[in-house]
Design a protein around this motif. Structure first.
Motif, PDB file in Angstrom:
ATOM      1  N   ARG A  15       0.361  -1.093   0.079  1.00  0.00           N
ATOM      2  CA  ARG A  15       0.202   0.217   0.168  1.00  0.00           C
ATOM      3  C   ARG A  15       0.366   0.879  -0.450  1.00  0.00           C
ATOM      4  O   ARG A  15       0.473   2.636   0.098  1.00  0.00           O
ATOM      5  CB  ARG A  15      -0.654   0.061   1.368  1.00  0.00           C
ATOM      6  N   HIS A  16       2.191   1.427  -0.037  1.00  0.00           N
ATOM      7  CA  HIS A  16       3.243   2.662   0.107  1.00  0.00           C
ATOM      8  C   HIS A  16       3.984   2.570  -1.271  1.00  0.00           C
ATOM      9  O   HIS A  16       4.745   3.270  -1.290  1.00  0.00           O
ATOM     10  CB  HIS A  16       4.121   2.597   1.133  1.00  0.00           C
ATOM     11  N   GLY A  17       3.391   1.294  -1.695  1.00  0.00           N
ATOM     12  CA  GLY A  17       3.658   1.631  -3.835  1.00  0.00           C
ATOM     13  C   GLY A  17       5.263   0.708  -3.784  1.00  0.00           C
ATOM     14  O   GLY A  17       5.971   1.169  -4.520  1.00  0.00           O
ATOM     15  N   TYR A  18       5.863   0.341  -3.063  1.00  0.00           N
ATOM     16  CA  TYR A  18       6.267  -0.917  -2.838  1.00  0.00           C
ATOM     17  C   TYR A  18       6.255  -1.929  -3.881  1.00  0.00           C
ATOM     18  O   TYR A  18       5.605  -2.846  -3.243  1.00  0.00           O
ATOM     19  CB  TYR A  18       7.107  -0.707  -1.728  1.00  0.00           C
ATOM     20  N   GLN A  19       7.587  -2.299  -4.182  1.00  0.00           N
ATOM     21  CA  GLN A  19       7.275  -3.711  -5.755  1.00  0.00           C
ATOM     22  C   GLN A  19       6.995  -4.430  -4.010  1.00  0.00           C
ATOM     23  O   GLN A  19       7.777  -4.662  -3.208  1.00  0.00           O
ATOM     24  CB  GLN A  19       8.014  -3.854  -6.411  1.00  0.00           C
ATOM     25  N   ALA A  20       6.912  -5.662  -4.395  1.00  0.00           N
ATOM     26  CA  ALA A  20       6.846  -6.986  -3.777  1.00  0.00           C
ATOM     27  C   ALA A  20       6.920  -8.298  -4.385  1.00  0.00           C
ATOM     28  O   ALA A  20       6.611  -8.005  -5.712  1.00  0.00           O
ATOM     29  CB  ALA A  20       5.522  -6.896  -3.507  1.00  0.00           C
ATOM     30  N   ASP A  21       7.924  -9.095  -4.796  1.00  0.00           N
ATOM     31  CA  ASP A  21       8.022 -10.106  -5.178  1.00  0.00           C
ATOM     32  C   ASP A  21       7.157 -10.660  -5.135  1.00  0.00           C
ATOM     33  O   ASP A  21       6.650 -11.550  -3.998  1.00  0.00           O
ATOM     34  CB  ASP A  21       9.693 -10.392  -4.514  1.00  0.00           C
ATOM     35  N   PRO A  22       6.506 -11.407  -6.466  1.00  0.00           N
ATOM     36  CA  PRO A  22       5.543 -12.594  -6.449  1.00  0.00           C
ATOM     37  C   PRO A  22       5.593 -14.239  -5.858  1.00  0.00           C
ATOM     38  O   PRO A  22       4.898 -14.572  -5.071  1.00  0.00           O
ATOM     39  CB  PRO A  22       4.432 -12.650  -7.892  1.00  0.00           C
ATOM     40  N   ALA A  23       6.969 -14.584  -6.033  1.00  0.00           N
ATOM     41  CA  ALA A  23       7.519 -15.868  -5.730  1.00  0.00           C
ATOM     42  C   ALA A  23       7.333 -15.671  -3.971  1.00  0.00           C
ATOM     43  O   ALA A  23       7.438 -16.972  -3.762  1.00  0.00           O
ATOM     44  CB  ALA A  23       8.716 -15.638  -5.595  1.00  0.00           C
ATOM     45  N   SER A  24       7.367 -14.740  -3.364  1.00  0.00           N
ATOM     46  CA  SER A  24       7.301 -14.945  -1.606  1.00  0.00           C
ATOM     47  C   SER A  24       5.516 -15.540  -1.187  1.00  0.00           C
ATOM     48  O   SER A  24       5.560 -16.150  -0.424  1.00  0.00           O
ATOM     49  CB  SER A  24       7.268 -13.382  -1.269  1.00  0.00           C
ATOM     50  N   LEU A  25       4.875 -15.467  -1.837  1.00  0.00           N
ATOM     51  CA  LEU A  25       3.488 -16.174  -1.943  1.00  0.00           C
ATOM     52  C   LEU A  25       3.709 -17.574  -2.554  1.00  0.00           C
ATOM     53  O   LEU A  25       2.574 -18.677  -2.041  1.00  0.00           O
ATOM     54  CB  LEU A  25       2.108 -15.382  -3.256  1.00  0.00           C
ATOM     55  N   THR A  26       4.581 -18.410  -2.528  1.00  0.00           N
ATOM     56  CA  THR A  26       4.782 -19.812  -3.041  1.00  0.00           C
ATOM     57  C   THR A  26       5.028 -20.817  -2.515  1.00  0.00           C
ATOM     58  O   THR A  26       5.331 -21.677  -2.548  1.00  0.00           O
ATOM     59  CB  THR A  26       5.267 -19.760  -4.345  1.00  0.00           C
ATOM     60  N   ARG A  27       5.546 -20.043  -1.095  1.00  0.00           N
ATOM     61  CA  ARG A  27       5.872 -21.003  -0.276  1.00  0.00           C
ATOM     62  C   ARG A  27       5.212 -21.708   0.484  1.00  0.00           C
ATOM     63  O   ARG A  27       3.740 -22.364   0.121  1.00  0.00           O
ATOM     64  CB  ARG A  27       6.129 -20.378   1.467  1.00  0.00           C
ATOM     65  N   GLU A  28       5.580 -23.477   0.749  1.00  0.00           N
ATOM     66  CA  GLU A  28       4.751 -23.978   1.637  1.00  0.00           C
ATOM     67  C   GLU A  28       4.033 -24.095   2.441  1.00  0.00           C
ATOM     68  O   GLU A  28       4.005 -23.833   3.352  1.00  0.00           O
ATOM     69  CB  GLU A  28       5.680 -25.493   1.581  1.00  0.00           C
ATOM     70  N   GLY A  29       2.344 -24.333   2.280  1.00  0.00           N
ATOM     71  CA  GLY A  29       1.439 -23.687   3.596  1.00  0.00           C
ATOM     72  C   GLY A  29       0.792 -22.966   3.402  1.00  0.00           C
ATOM     73  O   GLY A  29       0.026 -22.564   3.988  1.00  0.00           O
ATOM     74  N   ALA A  30       1.339 -22.051   2.580  1.00  0.00           N
ATOM     75  CA  ALA A  30       0.635 -20.081   2.414  1.00  0.00           C
ATOM     76  C   ALA A  30      -0.817 -20.748   1.851  1.00  0.00           C
ATOM     77  O   ALA A  30      -0.989 -21.639   0.790  1.00  0.00           O
ATOM     78  CB  ALA A  30       1.712 -20.270   0.865  1.00  0.00           C
ATOM     79  N   VAL A  31      -1.495 -20.104   1.618  1.00  0.00           N
ATOM     80  CA  VAL A  31      -2.929 -19.266   1.054  1.00  0.00           C
ATOM     81  C   VAL A  31      -2.650 -18.327   1.082  1.00  0.00           C
ATOM     82  O   VAL A  31      -3.180 -17.489   1.364  1.00  0.00           O
ATOM     83  CB  VAL A  31      -3.926 -20.532   1.921  1.00  0.00           C
ATOM     84  N   VAL A  32      -2.865 -18.288  -0.371  1.00  0.00           N
ATOM     85  CA  VAL A  32      -3.115 -16.921  -1.101  1.00  0.00           C
ATOM     86  C   VAL A  32      -4.626 -16.760  -1.785  1.00  0.00           C
ATOM     87  O   VAL A  32      -5.166 -17.102  -2.296  1.00  0.00           O
ATOM     88  CB  VAL A  32      -1.858 -16.597  -2.737  1.00  0.00           C
ATOM     89  N   GLY A  33      -5.292 -15.186  -1.504  1.00  0.00           N
ATOM     90  CA  GLY A  33      -6.656 -15.284  -1.787  1.00  0.00           C
ATOM     91  C   GLY A  33      -6.409 -14.062  -2.350  1.00  0.00           C
ATOM     92  O   GLY A  33      -5.200 -13.236  -2.609  1.00  0.00           O
ATOM     93  N   LEU A  34      -6.875 -14.325  -3.551  1.00  0.00           N
ATOM     94  CA  LEU A  34      -7.110 -13.231  -4.651  1.00  0.00           C
ATOM     95  C   LEU A  34      -8.191 -12.985  -4.246  1.00  0.00           C
ATOM     96  O   LEU A  34      -9.724 -12.884  -4.519  1.00  0.00           O
ATOM     97  CB  LEU A  34      -7.028 -13.755  -5.890  1.00  0.00           C
TER      98      LEU A  34
END
Length: 151
Positions: A15-34
């Motif tokens: 929300r501050h406009g900083y880029q984030a790496d989508p690969a950080s969402l891919t760890r084992e056990g993570a649930v990603v809500g779109l």
């Protein structure tokens, strides 16, 4: 199966406009809500409050770090996106990447707002396309992450 990184591309921001790496969402056990929504949509604004309470509950309990949200805006103006997204602690597809938002919406055949689709971060498999109603039904996350046979 499409991976989260392939689906979302590389245009995630906080929300501050900083880029984030989508690969950080891919760890084992993570649930990603779109989370598909828009500032102009009253049901979205109401659901965002429910989602925020749910997110805070899940990330502060035994489910610490298990839930990541990515906001995909249907707003038409950047100012509306910025105002709405500033209330959210999670990531978003950058407003300037309208192509990514359209691609993901088409991929999941989004026809109404708000919509929350939960995906297994490691595999990219859809856990449920009923995230919006499941949060309303299970606000204390007793059955979260609602994997098959837990709905």
């Amino acid at each position: 199966m499409t991976s989260i990184v392939e689906l979302l591309g590389d245009s995630l921001v906080d929300r501050h406009g900083y880029q984030a790496d989508p690969a950080s969402l891919t760890r084992e056990g993570a649930v990603v809500g779109l989370y598909f929504g828009a500032q102009w949509c009253p049901p979205c604004r109401h659901f965002t409050k429910q989602l925020l309470a749910f997110y805070n509950h899940v990330t502060s309990t035994k489910h610490d770090g298990a839930l990541q949200i990515v906001f995909l805006s249907s707003d038409e103006e950047k100012e509306d996106f910025d105002e709405y997204f500033s209330t959210m602690p999670w990531l978003a597809v950058d407003f300037k990447d309208r192509e990514a938002e359209a691609r993901v919406s088409k991929h999941f055949q989004i026809v109404g707002l708000p919509t929350l689709i939960l995906i297994d971060g490691a595999s990219g498999n859809v856990i449920t396309d009923r995230g919006t109603s499941l949060i309303r039904e299970d606000p204390e996350a007793e059955r979260f992450p609602w994997r098959q046979n837990s709905e």
